[in-house]
Write a protein that holds these residues in place. Sequence first.
Motif, PDB file in Angstrom:
ATOM      1  N   ASP A  70      11.355  -4.059 -16.623  1.00 14.19           N
ATOM      2  CA  ASP A  70      11.897  -5.284 -16.036  1.00 14.19           C
ATOM      3  C   ASP A  70      11.670  -5.337 -14.534  1.00 14.19           C
ATOM      4  OD1 ASP A  70      12.673  -6.364 -18.365  1.00 14.19           O
ATOM      5  OD2 ASP A  70      14.807  -5.947 -18.159  1.00 14.19           O
ATOM      6  N   SER A 138      22.763 -19.060 -17.494  1.00 13.66           N
ATOM      7  CA  SER A 138      22.510 -17.632 -17.637  1.00 13.66           C
ATOM      8  C   SER A 138      23.688 -16.819 -17.111  1.00 13.66           C
ATOM      9  CB  SER A 138      21.234 -17.265 -16.882  1.00 13.66           C
ATOM     10  OG  SER A 138      21.094 -15.879 -16.796  1.00 13.66           O
ATOM     11  N   LYS A 144      21.608 -10.836 -20.332  1.00 10.54           N
ATOM     12  CA  LYS A 144      20.917  -9.626 -19.890  1.00 10.54           C
ATOM     13  C   LYS A 144      19.724  -9.388 -20.802  1.00 10.54           C
ATOM     14  CE  LYS A 144      23.930  -6.772 -22.649  1.00 10.54           C
ATOM     15  NZ  LYS A 144      24.722  -5.591 -22.807  1.00 10.54           N
ATOM     16  N   SER A 145      18.982  -8.375 -20.484  1.00 14.66           N
ATOM     17  CA  SER A 145      17.807  -8.049 -21.284  1.00 14.66           C
ATOM     18  C   SER A 145      18.215  -7.785 -22.726  1.00 14.66           C
ATOM     19  CB  SER A 145      17.125  -6.815 -20.693  1.00 14.66           C
ATOM     20  OG  SER A 145      16.401  -6.149 -21.695  1.00 14.66           O
ATOM     21  N   ARG A 153      20.617 -11.223 -15.573  1.00 17.52           N
ATOM     22  CA  ARG A 153      19.415 -12.047 -15.559  1.00 17.52           C
ATOM     23  C   ARG A 153      19.518 -13.248 -14.607  1.00 17.52           C
ATOM     24  NH1 ARG A 153      16.238  -8.866 -17.257  1.00 17.52           N
ATOM     25  NH2 ARG A 153      15.088  -8.972 -19.217  1.00 17.52           N
TER      26      ARG A 153
ATOM     27  N   SER B  62       8.298 -14.158 -15.613  1.00 17.58           N
ATOM     28  CA  SER B  62       8.675 -12.955 -16.359  1.00 17.58           C
ATOM     29  C   SER B  62       7.586 -12.545 -17.343  1.00 17.58           C
ATOM     30  CB  SER B  62       9.989 -13.189 -17.112  1.00 17.58           C
ATOM     31  OG  SER B  62       9.781 -14.116 -18.151  1.00 17.58           O
TER      32      SER B  62
END
Lengths: 192, 452
Positions: A70, A138, A144-145, A153, B62
């Motif tokens: 990430d 968000s 989150k991931s 995020r 991303s």
Amino acid sequence: MFRQGLVSILRSTERFGRWLGEVTSWFALGTLFSVLVAVTGGAMGANIMLDWGFHVPLLGNDLTINDVFDLEWHFFAVMVMAGGTYAYLDNRHVRSDLIYSGLSSRAKKWIDTIGDVCFLLPFAAVMVWLSTSFVARSFNAAEKSDYGGMIDRFAIKSVIPIGFSILFLVVLARVIRRFLDEKALAEETSES
Amino acid sequence: MEFIAEYSWAIAMIVALIIGVFTGYPVAFLLCGIGVIFAILSGIPLRFMGTVVSKIYAGTLSNWLLLAAPLFIFMGLMLDKSGLAERLLLTLERLCGRLPGGLALSVAVLGIVMAASTGIVGASVMLLGVIALPVMIRQGYDPRFATGVTAACGTLGILIPPSIMLVFMGAILQVSIGDLFKAAFVPGLLLGTVYMLYILGVGIFAPQRAPIPKKDDLDKIAHLEGNLFVDLLKNLVGPLFLIAAVLGSIMIGLATPTEAAGIGAAGAIVLAIITRQLNLPVMRTVVRDTSKTTAMVIFVMIGATCFSAVFKRLGGDDMIEELFIGTGYGPHGLLLLMMVLIFIMGFFLEWIEISFIVLPLFAPIIKVLDFGFDATGSELLIWFAVLAAVNMQTSFITPPFGYSLFYLRGVAPPGVDIKTIYRSSIPFVVLQLICLTALILFPDIVLWLARL
């Protein structure tokens, strides 16, 4: 007096945009470094690389290989959003030169001004407006991931409204300064 | 007429884009703005642009695949700004200078090895124009030969992996970037070989156009008094090994393009340290240019995202499809039509805009066509991407509009006028077109390595 004050505010705005671009350009090394860590970590089969046991924003309690994955694009995203403004200030965005390169500097000024006002500023404004709710969603969902990477995020998503706000302000400053501070601007752009 | 009425908004968007491009306003912002303006004019609620925000986040910022781009750009810039590229060229010139057309051969090798990672076409052409062209002309090369070599070899880099263009094409067409690298490898090598054969031919059969310099002159060019062998080791083996390692690890599937790019960038830093060329100013220039170049490409991508979202909503995609199918051409006819269109666009646009705007429109049509050979949809796209890449590359060196020719004129030594550059590029255009035809007729040249 008023005019001078205004010009100096405009210049500071542009200088801030450039400064931000210069600072965040080092994030290229951040991306590079995290890719290298991920490669080495992957080769060694390490999953949790560091475990500090208390909560840290963005990363959580430990540094896993997914955090590093990430991190790679977190650096990239910040660099790109700030870099867009930086490239604008240095006139590095790609143009079709065929006609433009032969025009007088006066004609170039008008093309850039009309373009900035009609195309770039409205787009940046719309992006700031719509991405704010994108970030808010968000944040409210504590997104989150979903593969065990970084948390928070909303933080990386917020580079969109922040980046476009800065772009908007810098472009606005540049547009106004084209008419108030012609000489100084011509000198600056010929240097870069 | 019915057609025009049905798609009036989409047509207006294209017209606005074409006019805008010709004004010379940055294409990235033009695409962004046209998207917003036409959304407002055609009454699409602005909230719809929220999809653009999520696409910018999910598809661009991303997108893990795109990370290969800044890393390759970094690698190329590091090799360039630390002087490694220049010394590689000088060493090559010293090494092959005594061969027929030797100086030009060195330029071809450098073009293949180096330019791959400099991103935009102009950058690599200008690099070669500054460091290689003056040497050739001073040694008595015919400018009508030397300028063509410079322009063509500088442009070759956009095709040969690791090429930034292929990274983005992979992301756009949603095919594996590694496969795309493999697919472009043989055609790139083929073009490189054909170029070198042509250069050798000129060197042998028309030596007055490419005279062989005296040995003393060669040593002076390289302004190196050191041992040739040590120089080779330091300046040639390092960069070549680096490129080979990066490419090799992708080819045999050891590393993803992003990982290989990371290793390549780190390797470039190590090389700069070994040759004692790394200092703060160099590093600062490299990261700053990496940031600006990356952002420049990504902003075209953002602009294309915005433009396409609105264009699609206004039926533009259907319109393009109807237009192509409506011609009644067979698969090869359609392919040829697309190739001609891309070729013409290459006169006015960099690969960046063409890849982001045009390829997504053409891809769905290509994917379902039957070209009479056995291939899956994504194999067809890979083939198509390589054809488009070779095509653009040809377009960039075709007079009178080719991008590379203009960039070259900008940095060419005094006395080299645009007519000279035009004439010298023609043989290379012909070579390109022959290769492109071969790739269309024999898709296996492109696909066999990716299929292994």
